[in-house]
Design a protein around this motif. Structure first.
Motif, PDB file in Angstrom:
ATOM      1  N   TYR A   1      -6.331 -37.348 -27.320  1.00 26.76           N
ATOM      2  CA  TYR A   1      -5.557 -38.410 -26.660  1.00 26.76           C
ATOM      3  C   TYR A   1      -5.969 -39.783 -27.190  1.00 26.76           C
ATOM      4  CZ  TYR A   1      -4.664 -41.964 -23.111  1.00 26.76           C
ATOM      5  OH  TYR A   1      -4.307 -43.124 -22.476  1.00 26.76           O
ATOM      6  N   VAL A   2      -7.269 -40.028 -27.263  1.00 28.16           N
ATOM      7  CA  VAL A   2      -7.765 -41.328 -27.751  1.00 28.16           C
ATOM      8  C   VAL A   2      -7.393 -41.515 -29.216  1.00 28.16           C
ATOM      9  CG1 VAL A   2      -9.815 -42.747 -28.150  1.00 28.16           C
ATOM     10  CG2 VAL A   2      -9.682 -41.334 -26.101  1.00 28.16           C
ATOM     11  N   ALA A   3      -7.522 -40.443 -30.023  1.00 28.71           N
ATOM     12  CA  ALA A   3      -7.225 -40.534 -31.461  1.00 28.71           C
ATOM     13  C   ALA A   3      -5.771 -40.886 -31.731  1.00 28.71           C
ATOM     14  CB  ALA A   3      -7.573 -39.213 -32.146  1.00 28.71           C
ATOM     15  N   ILE A   4      -4.860 -40.362 -30.924  1.00 30.34           N
ATOM     16  CA  ILE A   4      -3.423 -40.558 -31.186  1.00 30.34           C
ATOM     17  C   ILE A   4      -2.835 -41.716 -30.381  1.00 30.34           C
ATOM     18  CG2 ILE A   4      -1.143 -39.465 -30.922  1.00 30.34           C
ATOM     19  CD1 ILE A   4      -2.535 -36.819 -31.691  1.00 30.34           C
ATOM     20  N   CYS A   5      -3.272 -41.873 -29.149  1.00 27.59           N
ATOM     21  CA  CYS A   5      -2.692 -42.918 -28.294  1.00 27.59           C
ATOM     22  C   CYS A   5      -3.441 -44.256 -28.388  1.00 27.59           C
ATOM     23  CB  CYS A   5      -2.670 -42.454 -26.840  1.00 27.59           C
ATOM     24  SG  CYS A   5      -1.671 -40.977 -26.580  1.00 27.59           S
ATOM     25  N   LEU A   6      -4.731 -44.214 -28.732  1.00 30.83           N
ATOM     26  CA  LEU A   6      -5.532 -45.442 -28.848  1.00 30.83           C
ATOM     27  C   LEU A   6      -6.275 -45.465 -30.184  1.00 30.83           C
ATOM     28  CD1 LEU A   6      -7.094 -45.250 -25.260  1.00 30.83           C
ATOM     29  CD2 LEU A   6      -5.143 -46.663 -25.933  1.00 30.83           C
ATOM     30  N   PRO A   7      -5.570 -45.347 -31.302  1.00 25.56           N
ATOM     31  CA  PRO A   7      -6.232 -45.188 -32.604  1.00 25.56           C
ATOM     32  C   PRO A   7      -7.140 -46.352 -32.988  1.00 25.56           C
ATOM     33  CG  PRO A   7      -3.896 -45.648 -32.890  1.00 25.56           C
ATOM     34  CD  PRO A   7      -4.102 -45.390 -31.437  1.00 25.56           C
ATOM     35  N   LEU A   8      -6.763 -47.576 -32.593  1.00 22.74           N
ATOM     36  CA  LEU A   8      -7.559 -48.752 -32.967  1.00 22.74           C
ATOM     37  C   LEU A   8      -8.900 -48.788 -32.229  1.00 22.74           C
ATOM     38  CD1 LEU A   8      -4.753 -51.498 -33.076  1.00 22.74           C
ATOM     39  CD2 LEU A   8      -5.732 -50.202 -34.985  1.00 22.74           C
ATOM     40  N   ASN A   9      -8.954 -48.157 -31.063  1.00 27.59           N
ATOM     41  CA  ASN A   9     -10.192 -48.152 -30.272  1.00 27.59           C
ATOM     42  C   ASN A   9     -10.966 -46.832 -30.391  1.00 27.59           C
ATOM     43  OD1 ASN A   9      -9.522 -50.713 -29.203  1.00 27.59           O
ATOM     44  ND2 ASN A   9      -8.219 -49.753 -27.650  1.00 27.59           N
ATOM     45  N   TYR A  10     -10.474 -45.933 -31.266  1.00 29.63           N
ATOM     46  CA  TYR A  10     -11.046 -44.575 -31.330  1.00 29.63           C
ATOM     47  C   TYR A  10     -12.541 -44.578 -31.622  1.00 29.63           C
ATOM     48  CZ  TYR A  10     -11.711 -39.692 -32.636  1.00 29.63           C
ATOM     49  OH  TYR A  10     -12.167 -38.397 -32.699  1.00 29.63           O
ATOM     50  N   ILE A  11     -12.963 -45.336 -32.614  1.00 29.57           N
ATOM     51  CA  ILE A  11     -14.381 -45.324 -33.020  1.00 29.57           C
ATOM     52  C   ILE A  11     -15.272 -45.859 -31.910  1.00 29.57           C
ATOM     53  CG2 ILE A  11     -16.069 -46.273 -34.655  1.00 29.57           C
ATOM     54  CD1 ILE A  11     -13.856 -46.263 -36.762  1.00 29.57           C
TER      55      ILE A  11
ATOM     56  N   LEU B   1      -4.739 -29.432 -15.614  1.00 31.89           N
ATOM     57  CA  LEU B   1      -3.807 -30.525 -15.305  1.00 31.89           C
ATOM     58  C   LEU B   1      -4.141 -31.767 -16.120  1.00 31.89           C
ATOM     59  CD1 LEU B   1      -3.453 -30.150 -11.421  1.00 31.89           C
ATOM     60  CD2 LEU B   1      -1.718 -29.658 -13.159  1.00 31.89           C
ATOM     61  N   LEU B   2      -5.444 -32.060 -16.290  1.00 29.85           N
ATOM     62  CA  LEU B   2      -5.860 -33.206 -17.108  1.00 29.85           C
ATOM     63  C   LEU B   2      -5.421 -33.024 -18.563  1.00 29.85           C
ATOM     64  CD1 LEU B   2      -9.468 -33.828 -15.715  1.00 29.85           C
ATOM     65  CD2 LEU B   2      -7.447 -35.263 -15.366  1.00 29.85           C
ATOM     66  N   ILE B   3      -5.519 -31.790 -19.051  1.00 32.27           N
ATOM     67  CA  ILE B   3      -5.079 -31.492 -20.421  1.00 32.27           C
ATOM     68  C   ILE B   3      -3.570 -31.672 -20.542  1.00 32.27           C
ATOM     69  CG2 ILE B   3      -4.839 -29.662 -22.151  1.00 32.27           C
ATOM     70  CD1 ILE B   3      -7.536 -28.557 -21.160  1.00 32.27           C
ATOM     71  N   ILE B   4      -2.826 -31.196 -19.534  1.00 35.63           N
ATOM     72  CA  ILE B   4      -1.363 -31.330 -19.551  1.00 35.63           C
ATOM     73  C   ILE B   4      -0.960 -32.813 -19.563  1.00 35.63           C
ATOM     74  CG2 ILE B   4       0.746 -30.970 -18.195  1.00 35.63           C
ATOM     75  CD1 ILE B   4      -0.261 -28.466 -19.611  1.00 35.63           C
ATOM     76  N   VAL B   5      -1.632 -33.626 -18.733  1.00 38.95           N
ATOM     77  CA  VAL B   5      -1.346 -35.067 -18.699  1.00 38.95           C
ATOM     78  C   VAL B   5      -1.654 -35.697 -20.052  1.00 38.95           C
ATOM     79  CG1 VAL B   5      -2.044 -37.278 -17.694  1.00 38.95           C
ATOM     80  CG2 VAL B   5      -1.684 -35.306 -16.210  1.00 38.95           C
ATOM     81  N   SER B   6      -2.815 -35.334 -20.636  1.00 37.91           N
ATOM     82  CA  SER B   6      -3.203 -35.872 -21.947  1.00 37.91           C
ATOM     83  C   SER B   6      -2.160 -35.528 -22.993  1.00 37.91           C
ATOM     84  CB  SER B   6      -4.564 -35.307 -22.379  1.00 37.91           C
ATOM     85  OG  SER B   6      -5.575 -35.699 -21.490  1.00 37.91           O
ATOM     86  N   TYR B   7      -1.704 -34.279 -23.005  1.00 36.78           N
ATOM     87  CA  TYR B   7      -0.743 -33.860 -24.021  1.00 36.78           C
ATOM     88  C   TYR B   7       0.653 -34.416 -23.755  1.00 36.78           C
ATOM     89  CZ  TYR B   7      -3.662 -31.100 -27.025  1.00 36.78           C
ATOM     90  OH  TYR B   7      -4.607 -30.736 -27.944  1.00 36.78           O
ATOM     91  N   GLY B   8       0.952 -34.693 -22.501  1.00 37.70           N
ATOM     92  CA  GLY B   8       2.215 -35.362 -22.199  1.00 37.70           C
ATOM     93  C   GLY B   8       2.258 -36.737 -22.862  1.00 37.70           C
ATOM     94  N   LYS B   9       1.146 -37.468 -22.756  1.00 38.37           N
ATOM     95  CA  LYS B   9       1.071 -38.808 -23.364  1.00 38.37           C
ATOM     96  C   LYS B   9       0.981 -38.707 -24.883  1.00 38.37           C
ATOM     97  CE  LYS B   9      -0.946 -41.078 -19.334  1.00 38.37           C
ATOM     98  NZ  LYS B   9      -2.025 -41.935 -18.812  1.00 38.37           N
ATOM     99  N   ILE B  10       0.267 -37.681 -25.372  1.00 34.85           N
ATOM    100  CA  ILE B  10       0.144 -37.480 -26.823  1.00 34.85           C
ATOM    101  C   ILE B  10       1.514 -37.205 -27.449  1.00 34.85           C
ATOM    102  CG2 ILE B  10      -0.685 -35.851 -28.571  1.00 34.85           C
ATOM    103  CD1 ILE B  10      -3.263 -35.586 -26.873  1.00 34.85           C
TER     104      ILE B  10
ATOM    105  N   ILE C   1       3.573 -39.344 -30.179  1.00 36.13           N
ATOM    106  CA  ILE C   1       3.931 -38.761 -31.474  1.00 36.13           C
ATOM    107  C   ILE C   1       5.424 -38.944 -31.749  1.00 36.13           C
ATOM    108  CG2 ILE C   1       4.181 -36.569 -32.719  1.00 36.13           C
ATOM    109  CD1 ILE C   1       1.562 -35.643 -31.437  1.00 36.13           C
ATOM    110  N   LEU C   2       6.246 -38.744 -30.726  1.00 39.19           N
ATOM    111  CA  LEU C   2       7.702 -38.873 -30.897  1.00 39.19           C
ATOM    112  C   LEU C   2       8.125 -40.299 -31.225  1.00 39.19           C
ATOM    113  CD1 LEU C   2       8.921 -36.539 -28.003  1.00 39.19           C
ATOM    114  CD2 LEU C   2       8.893 -36.041 -30.468  1.00 39.19           C
ATOM    115  N   LYS C   3       7.256 -41.269 -30.889  1.00 38.97           N
ATOM    116  CA  LYS C   3       7.569 -42.672 -31.177  1.00 38.97           C
ATOM    117  C   LYS C   3       7.243 -43.056 -32.618  1.00 38.97           C
ATOM    118  CE  LYS C   3       6.771 -44.223 -26.418  1.00 38.97           C
ATOM    119  NZ  LYS C   3       5.865 -44.996 -25.529  1.00 38.97           N
ATOM    120  N   LEU C   4       6.480 -42.195 -33.304  1.00 41.91           N
ATOM    121  CA  LEU C   4       6.120 -42.495 -34.695  1.00 41.91           C
ATOM    122  C   LEU C   4       7.362 -42.486 -35.576  1.00 41.91           C
ATOM    123  CD1 LEU C   4       2.874 -40.306 -35.071  1.00 41.91           C
ATOM    124  CD2 LEU C   4       2.992 -42.789 -34.781  1.00 41.91           C
ATOM    125  N   SER C   5       7.471 -43.494 -36.440  1.00 40.68           N
ATOM    126  CA  SER C   5       8.658 -43.603 -37.306  1.00 40.68           C
ATOM    127  C   SER C   5       8.564 -42.668 -38.513  1.00 40.68           C
ATOM    128  CB  SER C   5       8.823 -45.045 -37.788  1.00 40.68           C
ATOM    129  OG  SER C   5       7.631 -45.480 -38.449  1.00 40.68           O
TER     130      SER C   5
END
Length: 302
Positions: free
Chosen positions: A115-125, A204-213, A217-221
């Motif tokens: 979730y952090v890697a894909i949704c918050l890439p700039l803050n991942y490290i 449920l936490l995994i489902i929520v994470s993947y919902g946001k992931i 991903i679908l927003k990527l051009s």
């Protein structure tokens, strides 16, 4: 009562040696494949990331998990005896529940990492730094222990005065509880609470994470970017569905409605077959690991 008898696969006497060979092959495969993953994620500089740190721990956990069950199955198939002392049965149950609960929490930590890697890439490290990764892994390993030890103690504090035959190949919670002569209502409530805390909430936490992931991903051009992101997450998602599906059915289904054959098959699925599939799922769908394997093979052949 001083001991139980694990019936195992006594209903298939003609296949005992075939099953012995099959489970021995599966056990060796799990040990070798997960050991290779541990080695390459330690040695290859390109795999020194949080994602592979979690995968390293997951592979070690899988080795521990199957070592609690398969060697005992092999011994029973070889000797054609399933006698197991109360202490050994309690120990096996305790470790199965600890490693199972740890796997649920570790899969959740891995979903958070994605979730952090894909949704918050700039803050991942900064977010997924080494200290945070260590804390998440330590929490996954430690948090289940007090609850499971208490649950196991409560089960084996019950009175067992009737039949001592467990129609199963392991000392799993539902099957042992069926043999108790005492009232097991509180134990079943405890089981449901544990299932909700260690299976349903993480799921449920995994489902929520993947919902946001998936939404991100679908927003990527870039089609290539979407493909890479889906490829990175799909392996973990497949493992989650397989493990949580079989485990939740086993521990949430009322004990009276669960047939003997179904319970045994489900347990076989999440304790033996899924750990066999996991290394294949993670390696075959991961280009970085395949490259690391090629490098390792080249070094060994020199």
């Amino acid at each position: 009562m001083l001991e139980f008898v694990l019936m195992g696969f006594s209903d298939s006497p003609h296949f005992q040696w075939f099953l012995f060979g099959l489970f021995l092959l599966i056990y060796v495969t799990i040990l070798v494949c997960n050991s290779i993953i541990i080695i390459i994620t330690k040695l290859d500089p390109n795999l020194q990331t949080p994602m592979y740190f979690f995968l390293n721990n997951f592979s070690f956990l899988e080795i521990c998990y199957v070592t609690v069950t398969i060697p005992r199955m092999l011994m029973d198939l070889c000797t054609k005896k399933g006698n197991i002392s109360l202490f050994a049965c309690a120990a096996q149950m305790c470790f199965i529940l600890i490693f199972g609960g740890t796997e649920c929490l570790l899969l959740t930590a891995m979903a958070y990492d994605r979730y952090v890697a894909i949704c918050l890439p700039l803050n991942y490290i900064s977010v997924m730094n080494h200290k945070v990764c260590l804390q998440l892994v330590a929490a996954a390993w430690i948090s289940t222990i007090p609850f499971v030890i208490g649950e196991t103690y409560h089960v084996f504090s019950l009175s067992f005065c009737g039949p001592n035959r467990i129609n199963h190949f392991i000392c799993d919670f539902p099957q042992v509880l069926k043999l108790a002569c005492s009232d097991t209502f509180l134990n079943e409530i405890e089981d449901y609470v544990a299932t909700v805390v260690f299976i349903m909430v993480p799921f449920l936490l995994i489902i929520v994470s993947y919902g946001k992931i998936i939404s991100n991903i679908l927003k990527l051009s870039s089609a290539k970017g979407r493909s890479k992101a889906f490829s990175t997450c799909s392996s973990h998602l497949i493992v989650v569905i397989l493990f949580y599906g079989s485990a939740s059915i086993t521990y949430l289904q009322p004990k009276t409605s669960q047939s003997k054959g179904t319970g045994k098959l489900l347990s076989l699925f999440y304790t033996v077959f899924i750990p066999t599939l996991n290394p294949i799922i993670y390696t075959m769908r991961n280009k970085d690991i395949m490259m690391a394997l090629k490098k390792l093979r080249t070094k060994l052949l020199k």
